[in-house]
Write an enzyme that holds these catalytic residues in place. Structure first.
Site, PDB file in Angstrom:
ATOM      1  N   PHE A   1      45.093  44.728  33.531  1.00 14.61           N
ATOM      2  CA  PHE A   1      44.720  45.798  34.687  1.00 14.61           C
ATOM      3  C   PHE A   1      45.912  46.216  35.153  1.00 14.61           C
ATOM      4  O   PHE A   1      47.281  45.748  34.781  1.00 14.61           O
ATOM      5  CB  PHE A   1      44.883  44.229  36.306  1.00 14.61           C
ATOM      6  CG  PHE A   1      44.853  45.055  37.303  1.00 14.61           C
ATOM      7  CD1 PHE A   1      43.380  45.384  38.212  1.00 14.61           C
ATOM      8  CD2 PHE A   1      46.025  45.515  38.538  1.00 14.61           C
ATOM      9  CE1 PHE A   1      43.486  46.502  39.241  1.00 14.61           C
ATOM     10  CE2 PHE A   1      46.249  45.227  40.295  1.00 14.61           C
ATOM     11  CZ  PHE A   1      44.866  46.226  40.377  1.00 14.61           C
TER      12      PHE A   1
ATOM     13  N   ASP B   1      46.205  35.490  33.613  1.00 15.26           N
ATOM     14  CA  ASP B   1      46.021  36.144  34.821  1.00 15.26           C
ATOM     15  C   ASP B   1      44.408  35.278  35.088  1.00 15.26           C
ATOM     16  O   ASP B   1      43.469  35.628  34.722  1.00 15.26           O
ATOM     17  CB  ASP B   1      46.038  37.535  34.886  1.00 15.26           C
ATOM     18  CG  ASP B   1      45.672  37.928  36.168  1.00 15.26           C
ATOM     19  OD1 ASP B   1      45.115  37.192  36.885  1.00 15.26           O
ATOM     20  OD2 ASP B   1      46.343  39.449  36.480  1.00 15.26           O
TER      21      ASP B   1
ATOM     22  N   TYR C   1      42.437  36.135  46.846  1.00 20.54           N
ATOM     23  CA  TYR C   1      41.460  36.895  48.211  1.00 20.54           C
ATOM     24  C   TYR C   1      40.740  37.485  47.742  1.00 20.54           C
ATOM     25  O   TYR C   1      39.364  37.647  48.452  1.00 20.54           O
ATOM     26  CB  TYR C   1      43.017  37.910  48.847  1.00 20.54           C
ATOM     27  CG  TYR C   1      43.002  39.044  47.860  1.00 20.54           C
ATOM     28  CD1 TYR C   1      42.617  40.090  47.505  1.00 20.54           C
ATOM     29  CD2 TYR C   1      45.005  39.031  47.560  1.00 20.54           C
ATOM     30  CE1 TYR C   1      42.519  40.577  46.144  1.00 20.54           C
ATOM     31  CE2 TYR C   1      45.075  39.595  46.431  1.00 20.54           C
ATOM     32  CZ  TYR C   1      44.022  40.473  46.144  1.00 20.54           C
ATOM     33  OH  TYR C   1      45.313  41.512  44.876  1.00 20.54           O
ATOM     34  N   LYS C   2      40.284  36.616  46.814  1.00 21.86           N
ATOM     35  CA  LYS C   2      38.566  37.204  45.939  1.00 21.86           C
ATOM     36  C   LYS C   2      37.317  36.306  46.137  1.00 21.86           C
ATOM     37  O   LYS C   2      37.465  35.682  47.000  1.00 21.86           O
ATOM     38  CB  LYS C   2      39.021  37.788  44.272  1.00 21.86           C
ATOM     39  CG  LYS C   2      40.056  38.836  44.402  1.00 21.86           C
ATOM     40  CD  LYS C   2      40.077  39.081  42.815  1.00 21.86           C
ATOM     41  CE  LYS C   2      41.736  39.940  42.682  1.00 21.86           C
ATOM     42  NZ  LYS C   2      41.051  41.619  43.359  1.00 21.86           N
TER      43      LYS C   2
ATOM     44  N   ARG D   1      30.424  47.969  40.036  1.00 21.41           N
ATOM     45  CA  ARG D   1      30.687  46.549  39.792  1.00 21.41           C
ATOM     46  C   ARG D   1      29.733  46.051  40.338  1.00 21.41           C
ATOM     47  O   ARG D   1      30.414  46.016  41.835  1.00 21.41           O
ATOM     48  CB  ARG D   1      32.045  46.920  39.798  1.00 21.41           C
ATOM     49  CG  ARG D   1      32.912  45.710  39.106  1.00 21.41           C
ATOM     50  CD  ARG D   1      34.348  45.554  38.849  1.00 21.41           C
ATOM     51  NE  ARG D   1      35.351  45.123  40.068  1.00 21.41           N
ATOM     52  CZ  ARG D   1      36.819  44.937  40.542  1.00 21.41           C
ATOM     53  NH1 ARG D   1      36.834  44.295  39.456  1.00 21.41           N
ATOM     54  NH2 ARG D   1      36.743  45.020  41.841  1.00 21.41           N
TER      55      ARG D   1
END
Length: 409
Positions: A141, A210, A235-236, A384
């Site tokens: 990322f 990560d 938050y995912k 996605r």
């Protein structure tokens, strides 16, 4: 574009067959009842929980209590009544089972980027002198790459972008730190955390993982696989809400020597002594920096109640079943050649998302969203779809694939 409610699917398969299978699978799904723990809009298939998880039902009431009573009435007293000040460690222990960590090793607070900076600089200092390289997932990322570059400059290391598959061959006695994403955010490829951690340890390197796209979707096993340091957002798949605080895992064996580059007062051994010299707190608490974001912190604590009684192994089993079924439906409904899956077919290499490559992907996703199927787009050409097993069902997977088929039909 065709009507998404039409009865015939492209390629000759009939939606009724797959719809009936989806209904049977949902009826026998032991996790299906968990959907009631979330507030979701009627008529929407939400497949973007890998960007922002849905709202757990108890969070709004908990936030109202924090605002009106703890802040509104108790005022500053809420810091000292055992609720606010201890939240980073308490909530860290609450989410630890989801990442395979024993209590006392995870502290919640700050953003993933800030925690990653702490972890990378701390890892370089743990590795000691005489090492010159930091291996970084070449497809990481972007923010991880930016932070790695800054941490490397601070510690005198050189960043070496490396494909995770090439990490074992790239490792050497000069490797100080290895930064890897457990799951690739674009493709959903799951990297081999146990094997890559062992390979790094064989040359004395420190690992930083990560977990943003894996924690809450599949077993991680930080303690079992002797991971050194790890970070992740909440938050995912953990459904902590927009801007929810991230977390930092520091393995117990490294805590005494962990030297954070951000020695804030919250990480001090005696924070209210207000001494000019810094003395780090014991344990993972030394990973704290400044005053925690109490509203989002306590919202996360409430959100984690949605995991009560839930086995992460059962979540993983449903995730794989959902993504298998979705890919089968895509093959049945979408004209051949219109999309290409870039997500590994092998379960061992698949996280909890399916990424499909197609032309005009941005426009296709916009059309899907207009028809009530919410996924997301990643440049330049990827659709996605994230599958959050706590609230996504097989009927959702079937409808998403059928709608996609009609867009191409």
């Amino acid at each position: 574009m065709s009507d998404p409610t039409a009865n015939a699917a492209p390629g000759g398969s009939r939606p009724a067959d797959l719809q009936a299978r989806a209904a049977r699978l949902d009826a026998t799904d032991e996790l299906a009842k968990l959907r009631d723990r979330f507030q979701l809009p009627d008529g929407v298939v939400y497949l973007d929980g890998n960007s922002l998880g849905a709202l757990p039902t108890g969070v709004a009431q908990r936030l109202a209590e924090v605002v009106t009573r703890e802040w509104g009435t108790s005022l500053i007293g809420s810091w000292s009544d055992g609720t606010w000040w201890t939240a980073p460690e308490r909530i860290g222990d609450k989410l630890s089972p989801l990442i395979g960590a024993a209590p006392g090793q995870t502290v919640v607070g700050d953003s993933t980027s800030v925690n990653l900076f702490k972890a990378l600089v701390g890892a370089a200092r743990l590795a000691g002198p005489g090492r010159t390289r930091m291996l970084v997932d070449a497809a990481t990322f972007p923010t991880d790459g930016y932070i790695a570059g800054s941490a490397a400059r601070m510690t005198g290391l050189t960043v070496v972008p490396t494909d995770p598959a090439d990490i074992p061959a790239a490792l050497g006695e000069d490797t100080a730190v290895v930064l890897l994403n457990h799951a690739d955010y674009r493709t959903g490829r799951l990297h081999d955390l146990p094997a890559l951690t062992r390979a790094a340890h064989a040359v004395g390197a420190i690992t930083v993982w990560d977990l943003c796209h894996s924690a809450g979707a599949l077993p991680v096993g930080l303690d079992a696989h002797a991971v050194d340091l790890a970070v992740g957002c909440t938050y995912k798949y953990l459904n902590g809400g927009p801007g929810a605080p991230a977390y930092l895992y520091i393995a117990a064996r490294h805590q005494q020597a962990f030297d954070s580059p951000l020695p804030g007062w919250n990480g001090h051994a005696d924070p209210f002594a207000m001494t000019p010299d810094y003395a780090p707190a014991a344990g993972a608490t030394r990973g704290r920096v400044g005053t925690p974001d109490i509203l989002s912190m306590l919202a996360l604590e409430s959100a984690l109640d949605a995991w009560d009684g839930v086995s992460i192994e059962a979540v993983r089993a449903k995730s794989l079943a959902l993504t298998d079924f979705f890919l089968e439906c895509v093959a049945a409904y979408v004209p051949e050649g219109a999309v290409e899956s870039v997500t590994p077919a092998e379960h061992a290499h698949r996280a909890s998302q399916v990424s499909l490559r197609t032309e005009n992907a941005r426009e296709v996703m916009a059309e899907l969203i207009s028809r009530g199927v919410v996924g997301d787009f990643r440049a330049p050409d990827v659709l996605r779809f994230g599958f959050t097993p706590l609230y996504v069902g097989f009927a959702d997977a079937e409808r998403a694939a059928r709608t996609l088929g009609h867009i191409f039909g």
